[in-house]
Write a protein that holds these residues in place. Structure first.
Motif, mmCIF file in Angstrom:
data_model
loop_
_atom_site.group_PDB
_atom_site.id
_atom_site.type_symbol
_atom_site.label_atom_id
_atom_site.label_comp_id
_atom_site.label_asym_id
_atom_site.label_seq_id
_atom_site.Cartn_x
_atom_site.Cartn_y
_atom_site.Cartn_z
ATOM 1 N N LEU A 333 40.697 -13.659 25.933
ATOM 2 C CA LEU A 333 40.543 -15.011 25.381
ATOM 3 C C LEU A 333 39.350 -14.969 24.435
ATOM 4 C CD1 LEU A 333 41.172 -18.037 25.242
ATOM 5 C CD2 LEU A 333 39.725 -18.371 27.246
ATOM 6 N N LEU A 334 39.607 -15.190 23.164
ATOM 7 C CA LEU A 334 38.566 -15.138 22.141
ATOM 8 C C LEU A 334 38.374 -16.530 21.558
ATOM 9 C CD1 LEU A 334 36.632 -13.594 20.263
ATOM 10 C CD2 LEU A 334 38.593 -13.113 18.785
ATOM 11 N N ASP A 335 37.269 -17.158 21.948
ATOM 12 C CA ASP A 335 36.914 -18.483 21.442
ATOM 13 C C ASP A 335 35.541 -18.343 20.776
ATOM 14 O OD1 ASP A 335 37.602 -21.422 21.432
ATOM 15 O OD2 ASP A 335 35.632 -21.518 22.373
ATOM 16 N N PRO A 336 35.495 -17.795 19.555
ATOM 17 C CA PRO A 336 34.218 -17.414 18.946
ATOM 18 C C PRO A 336 33.437 -18.614 18.422
ATOM 19 C CG PRO A 336 35.992 -17.065 17.391
ATOM 20 C CD PRO A 336 36.640 -17.521 18.669
ATOM 21 N N SER A 337 32.209 -18.351 18.020
ATOM 22 C CA SER A 337 31.392 -19.384 17.379
ATOM 23 C C SER A 337 32.131 -19.932 16.171
ATOM 24 C CB SER A 337 30.055 -18.798 16.933
ATOM 25 O OG SER A 337 29.311 -18.341 18.032
ATOM 26 N N CYS A 338 32.097 -21.248 16.015
ATOM 27 C CA CYS A 338 32.784 -21.885 14.888
ATOM 28 C C CYS A 338 31.979 -23.094 14.437
ATOM 29 C CB CYS A 338 34.217 -22.282 15.276
ATOM 30 S SG CYS A 338 34.322 -23.663 16.416
ATOM 31 N N SER A 339 32.473 -23.770 13.430
ATOM 32 C CA SER A 339 31.749 -24.913 12.862
ATOM 33 C C SER A 339 31.738 -26.122 13.790
ATOM 34 C CB SER A 339 32.382 -25.310 11.526
ATOM 35 O OG SER A 339 33.724 -25.746 11.730
ATOM 36 N N GLY A 340 32.691 -26.184 14.737
ATOM 37 C CA GLY A 340 32.770 -27.343 15.625
ATOM 38 C C GLY A 340 33.239 -28.610 14.937
ATOM 39 N N THR A 361 29.563 -30.296 4.925
ATOM 40 C CA THR A 361 30.339 -29.120 4.544
ATOM 41 C C THR A 361 29.412 -28.090 3.912
ATOM 42 O OG1 THR A 361 32.299 -30.466 4.154
ATOM 43 C CG2 THR A 361 32.279 -28.261 3.229
ATOM 44 N N ASP A 362 29.295 -26.935 4.550
ATOM 45 C CA ASP A 362 28.440 -25.858 4.066
ATOM 46 C C ASP A 362 29.311 -24.617 3.943
ATOM 47 O OD1 ASP A 362 26.635 -23.816 3.664
ATOM 48 O OD2 ASP A 362 25.149 -24.613 5.062
ATOM 49 N N MET A 363 29.798 -24.329 2.735
ATOM 50 C CA MET A 363 30.756 -23.245 2.546
ATOM 51 C C MET A 363 30.143 -21.881 2.840
ATOM 52 S SD MET A 363 33.593 -24.548 2.065
ATOM 53 C CE MET A 363 34.404 -22.967 1.871
ATOM 54 N N GLU A 364 28.873 -21.718 2.567
ATOM 55 C CA GLU A 364 28.232 -20.427 2.867
ATOM 56 C C GLU A 364 28.278 -20.150 4.364
ATOM 57 O OE1 GLU A 364 23.933 -18.115 2.340
ATOM 58 O OE2 GLU A 364 24.228 -20.150 1.530
ATOM 59 N N ARG A 365 27.973 -21.174 5.141
ATOM 60 C CA ARG A 365 28.014 -21.013 6.597
ATOM 61 C C ARG A 365 29.441 -20.771 7.083
ATOM 62 N NH1 ARG A 365 28.524 -25.292 10.648
ATOM 63 N NH2 ARG A 365 28.084 -24.410 12.699
ATOM 64 N N LEU A 366 30.414 -21.503 6.521
ATOM 65 C CA LEU A 366 31.805 -21.331 6.927
ATOM 66 C C LEU A 366 32.298 -19.917 6.626
ATOM 67 C CD1 LEU A 366 33.487 -24.720 5.882
ATOM 68 C CD2 LEU A 366 32.890 -23.943 8.176
ATOM 69 N N ASN A 367 31.907 -19.372 5.494
ATOM 70 C CA ASN A 367 32.312 -18.010 5.136
ATOM 71 C C ASN A 367 31.727 -16.983 6.105
ATOM 72 O OD1 ASN A 367 33.984 -18.435 2.842
ATOM 73 N ND2 ASN A 367 32.176 -18.823 1.581
ATOM 74 N N LYS A 368 30.478 -17.181 6.506
ATOM 75 C CA LYS A 368 29.856 -16.272 7.474
ATOM 76 C C LYS A 368 30.556 -16.361 8.833
ATOM 77 C CE LYS A 368 25.201 -16.155 5.488
ATOM 78 N NZ LYS A 368 23.766 -16.515 5.692
ATOM 79 N N LEU A 369 30.888 -17.576 9.253
ATOM 80 C CA LEU A 369 31.593 -17.755 10.518
ATOM 81 C C LEU A 369 32.962 -17.079 10.474
ATOM 82 C CD1 LEU A 369 30.747 -21.494 11.282
ATOM 83 C CD2 LEU A 369 30.104 -19.535 12.696
ATOM 84 N N ALA A 370 33.688 -17.274 9.386
ATOM 85 C CA ALA A 370 35.026 -16.693 9.252
ATOM 86 C C ALA A 370 34.969 -15.172 9.266
ATOM 87 C CB ALA A 370 35.697 -17.197 7.982
ATOM 88 N N SER A 371 33.942 -14.602 8.667
ATOM 89 C CA SER A 371 33.778 -13.149 8.663
ATOM 90 C C SER A 371 33.586 -12.614 10.073
ATOM 91 C CB SER A 371 32.580 -12.771 7.783
ATOM 92 O OG SER A 371 32.337 -11.387 7.823
ATOM 93 N N PHE A 372 32.745 -13.294 10.843
ATOM 94 C CA PHE A 372 32.536 -12.895 12.244
ATOM 95 C C PHE A 372 33.816 -13.064 13.060
ATOM 96 C CE2 PHE A 372 31.766 -14.578 16.541
ATOM 97 C CZ PHE A 372 31.272 -13.426 17.133
ATOM 98 N N GLN A 373 34.518 -14.146 12.831
ATOM 99 C CA GLN A 373 35.740 -14.417 13.589
ATOM 100 C C GLN A 373 36.807 -13.338 13.341
ATOM 101 O OE1 GLN A 373 36.253 -18.250 11.874
ATOM 102 N NE2 GLN A 373 34.783 -19.257 13.256
ATOM 103 N N ARG A 374 36.963 -12.933 12.096
ATOM 104 C CA ARG A 374 37.916 -11.857 11.772
ATOM 105 C C ARG A 374 37.518 -10.549 12.449
ATOM 106 N NH1 ARG A 374 37.690 -14.204 6.601
ATOM 107 N NH2 ARG A 374 36.092 -12.692 5.965
#
Length: 509
Positions: A333-340, A361-374
């Motif tokens: 079960l992978l429920d990683p850190s996200c924007s909430g 909305t902070d696109m820089e932060r969202l991109n970093k989160l998405a990178s970790f999630q992948r």
């Protein structure tokens, strides 16, 4: 927002002059002196609530300023270290609600020196009580200092009303206010301690309760129902958990006896849900990187009564899938850190300064989160005995959801996985941005109270093997010839000296 029944103070504008006047400094000082300089009753409760609220306010404001995922306001309030939870919760929420006004008033009044600027969170809390809340006794250096400047604060508030061309404080708040979202109160029955019908019976003594039509262990109560002090919550028989969040563990469908990894486990609600579904049989490895969150995770597990969970203070990405210790892991079960972003309403994020200023909305932060999630999802696919993976977020952003799945899907297919469709009856599905998105699950904040995303990867050969086993079982139980043959093989010889009994046994068999 409800506060303890204490004497209320009134804001400065003359149109509210008919309401009781604020407690003056002389009366407040006299009240304390009559009590021997000690706080008693409601004054004592309010004094400590201000300190507790100030500590939490600092954590909330620091996290919001850095735009990083942090614990929600509610979870911070309801941690065990906070004593007077109701008063602290109300005071914190009301201070955040009035914070733009409080900041403007303090700036106009120009009363803060360097010392008090370093304690600005406590200053915000006390100024709220002076201008809009309850009487502030003259005990505590911060209270004494700010009460000496009460006149300047009220004068600045009156000037602010005039500048904004409004007549009342309520109208001033409305300029900054975001409407509250009303959602039902969901509770999940911890079947390790209590069955659903017994929990329903107990709750129906005081509340209107009904069963959820999708998840059998989930109960629905009216919005705003406060259960934090309910005995069933305190003893771990029920847990307050949203419906969407409660769908993640059942989507994984862990079997009793399996080995399961909860990759980002704290605070532990999904972890103990897995344990309940597995009936505490098998093994769950709960990973959590941050030490301060490990304690919260352990507290949740202890309260639940689950006995098959091993807590690992480790980054999931540092676990070696080739390590023999993880050679039998069946599910992750992978429920990683996200924007909430999907739980902004229930997290009370609409009260945060960034949200009221329109900077959510902070696109820089969202991109970093998405990178970790992948990266985390790709890592999960490497475990050799894996049969199922659930990827979930409490986000409504495509970049954290469909885009992550689309980018990882080719890698998943190369490892023998495909997207499966959990909860076929669920109507709200993934955004149609790639073929197969109809297998994904979404929940809508407007319709379901929170925004959530779930994707289920299943190994193809594991599905085939499972279906084959089911077919064999069906044939065995439905084909008379095979059934009789199996019965003959398992027949136990009957030995007796009585010929009639031996003949009767043969006839019966």
């Amino acid at each position: 927002m409800q506060r303890p029944k204490t004497k209320r103070r009134n804001s400065f504008p003359p149109e509210l002059a008919k309401t009781p006047k604020p407690l003056g400094m002389k009366k407040a000082k006299k009240s304390v002196e009559e009590n021997g300089g000690k706080l008693r009753g409601a004054d004592r409760s309010a004094y400590f609530a201000r300190r507790e609220a100030a500590k939490i306010l600092r954590v909330v404001l620091e996290g919001d300023a850095k735009r990083r995922a942090s614990a929600s306001i509610k979870s911070l309030i309801y941690q065990p270290s906070v004593r007077n939870k109701k008063a602290t919760f109300a005071l914190l929420c009301e201070t955040l609600k009035h914070l733009p006004i409080i900041k403007d008033v303090l700036e106009a009044a120009s009363i803060l020196n360097t010392k008090w600027k370093r304690q600005q969170e406590l200053v915000y809390i006390i100024v709220y009580d002076i201008l809009f809340g309850q009487a502030v006794p003259l005990v505590g250096d911060a209270e004494k200092y700010l009460m000496r400047h009460e006149g300047a604060l009220r004068s600045a508030l009156k000037q602010l009303l005039s500048q904004r061309n409004v007549k009342t404080v309520k109208q001033l708040i409305a300029l900054h206010e975001v409407p509250d979202v009303s959602v039902p109160r969901y509770v999940r029955v911890n079947t390790l301690k209590l069955d659903v019908d017994s929990a329903l019976f107990e709750l129906q003594k005081n509340y209107s309760v009904q069963k959820d039509n999708l998840l059998p262990e989930l109960l629905i109560l009216p919005p705003g129902t406060d259960l934090h002090d309910h005995p069933l919550v305190k003893n771990g028989s029920i847990f307050m958990q949203g419906k969407a969040s409660s769908m993640a563990a059942p989507a994984l469908r862990p079997q009793p006896g399996w080995e399961v990894i909860d990759a980002c486990a704290a605070p532990g609600n999904k972890t103990i849900h897995l344990a309940a579904l597995m009936m505490s049989r098998g093994k769950i490895i709960a990973c959590e990187l941050k030490k301060e969150r490990v304690k919260r995770l352990k507290d949740t597990i202890k309260l639940s009564g689950a006995s098959n969970i091993q807590v690992l203070n480790e980054d999931f990405l540092n676990i070696n899938p080739k390590d023999p210790s993880y050679s039998k892991v069946n599910a992750i079960l992978l429920d990683p850190s996200c924007s909430g972003s999907g739980t902004a309403a229930s997290r009370l994020d609409h009260l945060l300064p960034s949200r009221t200023a329109g900077q959510d909305t902070d696109m820089e932060r969202l991109n970093k989160l998405a990178s970790f999630q992948r990266k985390a999802l790709q890592h999960a696919l490497l475990f050799p005995a894996l049969e199922r993976i659930v990827y979930s977020t409490c986000s409504i952003n495509q970049i954290e959801n469909e885009d992550v799945i689309k980018s990882v899907l080719p890698i998943a297919e190369s490892h023998g996985f495909h997207l499966a469709k959990p909860f076929p009856e669920w109507q709200c599905r993934g955004l149609p941005v790639f073929e197969g998105s109809e297998c994904l699950i979404r929940t809508d904040p407007a319709k379901h109270g929170e925004g959530f995303f779930i994707a289920l990867f299943a190994r193809k050969d594991a599905i085939s093997s499972e279906s084959s086993n089911k077919n064999k079982t069906t044939i065995l139980h439905s084909t008379p010839g095979i059934k009789d043959e199996q019965r003959k093989k398992k027949r136990i010889p009957f030995i007796s000296t009585n010929p009639f009994k031996m003949w009767l046994y043969d006839q019966l068999m």
